[in-house]
Design a protein around this motif. Structure first.
Motif, PDB file in Angstrom:
ATOM      1  N   ASP A  56      44.834  77.070  38.832  1.00 46.66           N
ATOM      2  CA  ASP A  56      44.675  78.528  38.716  1.00 46.66           C
ATOM      3  C   ASP A  56      43.629  79.030  39.706  1.00 46.66           C
ATOM      4  OD1 ASP A  56      46.547  78.895  36.801  1.00 46.66           O
ATOM      5  OD2 ASP A  56      45.134  78.941  35.110  1.00 46.66           O
ATOM      6  N   ALA A  57      42.555  78.263  39.837  1.00 40.20           N
ATOM      7  CA  ALA A  57      41.492  78.661  40.766  1.00 40.20           C
ATOM      8  C   ALA A  57      42.045  78.719  42.194  1.00 40.20           C
ATOM      9  CB  ALA A  57      40.338  77.665  40.673  1.00 40.20           C
ATOM     10  N   LEU A  58      42.861  77.720  42.565  1.00 40.40           N
ATOM     11  CA  LEU A  58      43.421  77.707  43.928  1.00 40.40           C
ATOM     12  C   LEU A  58      44.422  78.853  44.103  1.00 40.40           C
ATOM     13  CD1 LEU A  58      43.940  73.864  44.567  1.00 40.40           C
ATOM     14  CD2 LEU A  58      42.022  75.300  45.232  1.00 40.40           C
ATOM     15  N   ARG A  59      45.182  79.151  43.021  1.00 44.70           N
ATOM     16  CA  ARG A  59      46.128  80.288  43.094  1.00 44.70           C
ATOM     17  C   ARG A  59      45.368  81.584  43.353  1.00 44.70           C
ATOM     18  NH1 ARG A  59      48.539  77.763  38.208  1.00 44.70           N
ATOM     19  NH2 ARG A  59      50.218  76.435  38.993  1.00 44.70           N
ATOM     20  N   SER A  60      44.216  81.718  42.696  1.00 49.18           N
ATOM     21  CA  SER A  60      43.456  82.964  42.875  1.00 49.18           C
ATOM     22  C   SER A  60      42.931  83.094  44.311  1.00 49.18           C
ATOM     23  CB  SER A  60      42.301  83.046  41.863  1.00 49.18           C
ATOM     24  OG  SER A  60      41.275  82.158  42.267  1.00 49.18           O
ATOM     25  N   LEU A  61      42.966  81.983  45.065  1.00 49.79           N
ATOM     26  CA  LEU A  61      42.536  82.037  46.474  1.00 49.79           C
ATOM     27  C   LEU A  61      43.724  82.243  47.410  1.00 49.79           C
ATOM     28  CD1 LEU A  61      39.992  79.069  46.332  1.00 49.79           C
ATOM     29  CD2 LEU A  61      39.458  81.508  46.441  1.00 49.79           C
ATOM     30  N   GLY A  62      44.936  82.308  46.824  1.00 48.42           N
ATOM     31  CA  GLY A  62      46.123  82.576  47.648  1.00 48.42           C
ATOM     32  C   GLY A  62      47.077  81.399  47.775  1.00 48.42           C
ATOM     33  N   CYS A  63      46.754  80.248  47.171  1.00 47.01           N
ATOM     34  CA  CYS A  63      47.635  79.075  47.266  1.00 47.01           C
ATOM     35  C   CYS A  63      48.758  79.185  46.238  1.00 47.01           C
ATOM     36  CB  CYS A  63      46.869  77.787  46.947  1.00 47.01           C
ATOM     37  SG  CYS A  63      45.524  77.456  48.064  1.00 47.01           S
ATOM     38  N   GLN A  64      49.870  78.496  46.532  1.00 46.64           N
ATOM     39  CA  GLN A  64      50.876  78.292  45.489  1.00 46.64           C
ATOM     40  C   GLN A  64      50.669  76.870  44.986  1.00 46.64           C
ATOM     41  OE1 GLN A  64      54.794  78.773  47.058  1.00 46.64           O
ATOM     42  NE2 GLN A  64      54.341  80.839  47.768  1.00 46.64           N
ATOM     43  N   VAL A  65      50.655  76.703  43.672  1.00 45.01           N
ATOM     44  CA  VAL A  65      50.423  75.352  43.152  1.00 45.01           C
ATOM     45  C   VAL A  65      51.487  75.034  42.111  1.00 45.01           C
ATOM     46  CG1 VAL A  65      48.760  73.769  42.110  1.00 45.01           C
ATOM     47  CG2 VAL A  65      47.938  75.721  43.415  1.00 45.01           C
ATOM     48  N   GLU A  66      52.154  73.907  42.323  1.00 48.28           N
ATOM     49  CA  GLU A  66      53.135  73.426  41.334  1.00 48.28           C
ATOM     50  C   GLU A  66      52.580  72.157  40.728  1.00 48.28           C
ATOM     51  OE1 GLU A  66      57.084  72.241  42.676  1.00 48.28           O
ATOM     52  OE2 GLU A  66      56.859  73.888  44.116  1.00 48.28           O
ATOM     53  N   LEU A  67      52.577  72.090  39.398  1.00 46.82           N
ATOM     54  CA  LEU A  67      52.153  70.853  38.720  1.00 46.82           C
ATOM     55  C   LEU A  67      53.371  70.303  37.996  1.00 46.82           C
ATOM     56  CD1 LEU A  67      48.763  71.978  37.105  1.00 46.82           C
ATOM     57  CD2 LEU A  67      49.104  70.753  39.254  1.00 46.82           C
ATOM     58  N   THR A  76      49.022  75.928  50.906  1.00 49.57           N
ATOM     59  CA  THR A  76      47.878  76.747  51.325  1.00 49.57           C
ATOM     60  C   THR A  76      48.324  77.694  52.443  1.00 49.57           C
ATOM     61  OG1 THR A  76      46.391  74.957  50.725  1.00 49.57           O
ATOM     62  CG2 THR A  76      45.520  76.576  52.265  1.00 49.57           C
ATOM     63  N   PRO A  77      48.035  78.995  52.284  1.00 52.47           N
ATOM     64  CA  PRO A  77      48.471  79.945  53.316  1.00 52.47           C
ATOM     65  C   PRO A  77      47.530  79.950  54.524  1.00 52.47           C
ATOM     66  CG  PRO A  77      47.271  81.097  51.604  1.00 52.47           C
ATOM     67  CD  PRO A  77      47.281  79.648  51.205  1.00 52.47           C
ATOM     68  N   ALA A  78      47.964  80.626  55.588  1.00 47.69           N
ATOM     69  CA  ALA A  78      47.126  80.737  56.790  1.00 47.69           C
ATOM     70  C   ALA A  78      45.858  81.527  56.456  1.00 47.69           C
ATOM     71  CB  ALA A  78      47.915  81.415  57.903  1.00 47.69           C
ATOM     72  N   GLU A  79      46.016  82.592  55.668  1.00 47.91           N
ATOM     73  CA  GLU A  79      44.866  83.432  55.304  1.00 47.91           C
ATOM     74  C   GLU A  79      44.510  83.183  53.842  1.00 47.91           C
ATOM     75  OE1 GLU A  79      43.161  85.855  57.132  1.00 47.91           O
ATOM     76  OE2 GLU A  79      44.239  85.042  58.874  1.00 47.91           O
ATOM     77  N   LEU A  80      43.307  82.718  53.595  1.00 48.14           N
ATOM     78  CA  LEU A  80      42.875  82.464  52.208  1.00 48.14           C
ATOM     79  C   LEU A  80      41.944  83.577  51.751  1.00 48.14           C
ATOM     80  CD1 LEU A  80      41.772  78.725  52.301  1.00 48.14           C
ATOM     81  CD2 LEU A  80      43.502  79.671  50.774  1.00 48.14           C
ATOM     82  N   SER A  81      41.927  83.843  50.454  1.00 50.96           N
ATOM     83  CA  SER A  81      40.865  84.693  49.921  1.00 50.96           C
ATOM     84  C   SER A  81      39.611  83.810  49.832  1.00 50.96           C
ATOM     85  CB  SER A  81      41.254  85.193  48.533  1.00 50.96           C
ATOM     86  OG  SER A  81      40.097  85.610  47.856  1.00 50.96           O
ATOM     87  N   PHE A  82      38.472  84.383  50.066  1.00 49.29           N
ATOM     88  CA  PHE A  82      37.250  83.563  49.980  1.00 49.29           C
ATOM     89  C   PHE A  82      36.472  83.864  48.702  1.00 49.29           C
ATOM     90  CE2 PHE A  82      36.360  87.346  52.439  1.00 49.29           C
ATOM     91  CZ  PHE A  82      35.234  87.850  51.802  1.00 49.29           C
ATOM     92  N   HIS A  83      37.074  84.670  47.803  1.00 49.92           N
ATOM     93  CA  HIS A  83      36.415  85.042  46.545  1.00 49.92           C
ATOM     94  C   HIS A  83      36.832  84.091  45.435  1.00 49.92           C
ATOM     95  CE1 HIS A  83      33.980  88.656  46.494  1.00 49.92           C
ATOM     96  NE2 HIS A  83      34.606  88.957  47.622  1.00 49.92           N
ATOM     97  N   ALA A  84      36.049  83.087  45.172  1.00 54.43           N
ATOM     98  CA  ALA A  84      36.396  82.112  44.135  1.00 54.43           C
ATOM     99  C   ALA A  84      35.600  82.433  42.878  1.00 54.43           C
ATOM    100  CB  ALA A  84      36.112  80.711  44.635  1.00 54.43           C
ATOM    101  N   ASP A  85      35.859  83.596  42.307  1.00 52.91           N
ATOM    102  CA  ASP A  85      35.101  83.968  41.107  1.00 52.91           C
ATOM    103  C   ASP A  85      36.041  84.405  39.993  1.00 52.91           C
ATOM    104  OD1 ASP A  85      35.899  86.251  42.334  1.00 52.91           O
ATOM    105  OD2 ASP A  85      33.962  87.258  42.312  1.00 52.91           O
TER     106      ASP A  85
END
Ligand code: EPU
Length: 422
Positions: A56-67, A76-85
Motif C-alpha cells: 500500500d505504501a508503494l502504491r501511494s507513491l505511484g507503483c502498481q503492486v500485485e501480491l 514502478t513508474p518513471a515519475e514517482l510521488s516523493f510523499h511517503a506519508d
C-alpha cells in the motif's frame, strides 16, 4: 473481540518446519524496487501484515503492486510521488527504508516517521547524517523526515554504529549518486547482503557486501529484476531454541545455517546435538536435545554477533536451564521489559542496566502474559511450552507480524497451542 494464544506446556516438539522469507529483508527489497522503472518481481515473500502494508505504501507513491501467494510484482513508474506519508506508511515500522530510494530517484522525500517502539528508542541520526554527506539536506517537519538534494554525489561515510537501517538507506541513495561512496562500519547482516545482491542484479556497482566496508560506484539508472528473499534467520533461531527448551527434535528447512552459526553454537553449548544442511532444497539444520539444557551466557551485538532479536529466546531458554546465565543487551535497552513477563511465568531473573542474570528453574508456572513486540511475543510462547498449565499470551498481533502460521507450525510439531477468541 480479541484473540490470544493458549499454550499448554509439556510437549516435546518433534518434526519438520519450513522457514519463510525474512521479514527484515523483504521490506527493504520492496523499497529497492522504487529505484528502477518497470516491473520487479520478489519471490519467497512471507505472509505477514507488513508486506501488504508496504505494498500500500508503494502504491501511494505511484507503483502498481500485485501480491499473489509468496510473489510480489512491483511496477514502478518513471515519475514517482516523493510523499511517503500515507496511512500505510504510518503503520509500518520499516517505512523509513523508502527514504534512501526516494532521495536516489526523486532527489527529495517526505517520509512519515515510524511510531514509537516497545523495544526502545529508534533514532535516525545516522540515516540523516549519511544522506547529508551525499549532498542532501534533511530535517524533521510535521511528523515526517524530509530530505532534499540538488544532486547526490559520492562521499566517504563513517557510521558510528553498524546500523542496518542507516546502511540500507545510504546504500540505496548512493547507488544512483554521482561518483563513489564508501560506507565504513557498515552493517554486515545477511539481509544487507541480500539487498546488495538484488541491487547488483539491478545494475548497481557494489563491492564488499557482507564486510564492514561497502564501496558503491554510482550509476545513472537501474533496471528491474527478479529476486528471491533469503530465509528468515530469526524465525529459524526461534525453532532452534524451541527444540532445545522442549527437549525436542526439530528439523528446520529454508534458511542458510551459516546465518545462524553463533546461535547454533550456543545451542550446542546448551547441550543440543546440531546438524547443518548446506545449500539446495535441504538447506537448514536439525536440533536434537536430550535432557535439561545447561546455562549459557549471551551478548547481543550486530552480525555476526548474537542478534538482539534472538535475545528473548535466550532469556526464555536461560529461565529453564540448569545454572545461571548472564544476558547482555547492547542494542535496544527496552527489550529487557520482556523479563517482567517472564517473572510472571516464574522465571528467577533480575536486571541491572543492560545486563540480566537468570537462574534457571526446573519448570515455569503458567500465567497470563502480554507480548510487547514480535520477538518478545514468540519468547513468551516458547516459555509457555515449558510451563505447567495453560499460559495465555495476549497482544498476539505482534507475534503475527513476524511469524505466519505460528500456531499451525507449533501444532504440527506436537505443541498443545490454540488460538482463543474472547
Ligand atoms: N541507531 C542510532 N541511530 C540511527 C540508527 C540506529 O543510534 O540513526 C541505533 C539504534 O538505536 C540501535 C542500533 O543503532 O541501538 C541498531 O539499530 P539498527 O538501525 O541496526 O536497527 P533497525 O534497522 O532500526 C533492524 C531490524 C530490527 C533489529 C535491528 C537490529 C528491520 C525492519 N528491523 O532495525 O528488527 O532488531 O535491525 O538488528 O530490519 C524485529 O525484527 O523484531 C526487529 C525489531
Amino acid at each position: 473481540m480479541s484473540e490470544h494464544f493458549r499454550v499448554h506446556g509439556g510437549a516435546r516438539l518433534v518434526g519438520e518446519v519450513d522457514v519463510v522469507g525474512a521479514k527484515n529483508s523483504v521490506l527493504k527489497l520492496m523499497a529497492a524496487a522504487l529505484l528502477a522503472e518497470g516491473t520487479t518481481t520478489i519471490t519467497n515473500c512471507p505472509d505477514i501484515l507488513d508486506v501488504p502494508l508496504m505494498a500500500d505504501a508503494l502504491r501511494s507513491l505511484g507503483c502498481q503492486v500485485e501480491l499473489e501467494g509468496d510473489v510480489a510484482r512491483i511496477t514502478t513508474p518513471a515519475e514517482l510521488s516523493f510523499h511517503a506519508d500515507s496511512e500505510a506508511m504510518g503503520k509500518l515500522r520499516a517505512s523509513i527504508c523508502v527514504l534512501g530510494p526516494l532521495v536516489g530517484r526523486c532527489k527529495r522525500a517526505v517520509v512519515a516517521l515510524p511510531g514509537g517502539d516497545a523495544i526502545g528508542s529508534r533514532p535516525l541520526d545516522m540515516h540523516q547524517s549519511g544522506l547529508e554527506k551525499l549532498g542532501a539536506k534533511t530535517w524533521i517537519e510535521h511528523g515526517c523526515i524530509v530530505a532534499e538534494a540538488e544532486g547526490l554525489h559520492g562521499a566517504q561515510i563513517w557510521l558510528d554504529f553498524p546500523s542496518m537501517g542507516a546502511t540500507e538507506n545510504i546504500l540505496m541513495a548512493a547507488v544512483l549518486a554521482n561518483g563513489t561512496t564508501v560506507i565504513d562500519n557498515a552493517a554486515r547482516e545477511p539481509e544487507i547482503i541480500d539487498l546488495c545482491l538484488m541491487l547488483t542484479q539491478m545494475g548497481a556497482k557494489i563491492e564488499g557486501a557482507g564486510t564492514s566496508t561497502l564501496t558503491v560506484h554510482g550509476v545513472t539508472e537501474l533496471k528491474p529484476t527478479e529476486h528471491r528473499v533469503i530465509g528468515d534467520r530469526i524465525v529459524g533461531a526461534t525453532w532452534g531454541f524451541a527444540a532445545v527448551m522442549t527437549r525436542g527434535d526439530v528439523r528446520v528447512r529454508g534458511v542458510n545455517p551459516h546465518h545462524l552459526d553463533l546461535v547454533l553454537e550456543k545451542l550446542r553449548m546448551a547441550g543440543a546435538e546440531v546438524t547443518v544442511y548446506e545449500g539446495g532444497e535441504d538447506e537448514g539444520f536439525r536440533v536434537v536435545m536430550d535432557g535439561r539444557p545447561k546455562a549459557v551466557d549471551f551478548v547481543t551485538l550486530p552480525y555476526p554477533g548474537f542478534a538482539t532479536d534472538n535475545q528473548p529466546f535466550a532469556i526464555a531458554l536461560s529461565a529453564v536451564s540448569e545454572g545461571t546465565s548472564m544476558i547482555t543487551e547492547n542494542l535496544f535497552e527496552a527489550r529487557f521489559r520482556f523479563i517482567d513477563e517472564m517473572i510472571r511465568l516464574g522465571a528467577d531473573a533480575r536486571t541491572d542496566g543492560h545486563h540480566a542474570v537468570i537462574r534457571g528453574v526446573e519448570k515455569l508456572s503458567s500465567a497470563p502474559v502480554w507480548a510487547s513486540d514480535i520477538r518478545a511475543g514468540a519468547g513468551l510462547v516458547l516459555a509457555g511450552l515449558c510451563a505447567d498449565g495453560a499460559t495465555e499470551v495476549y497482544e498476539i498481533f505482534h507475534i503475527e507480524r513476524g511469524y505466519p502460521g505460528f500456531v499451525e507450525n507449533l501444532r504440527k510439531l506436537g505443541a498443545d497451542v490454540e488460538r482463543v477468541t474472547s
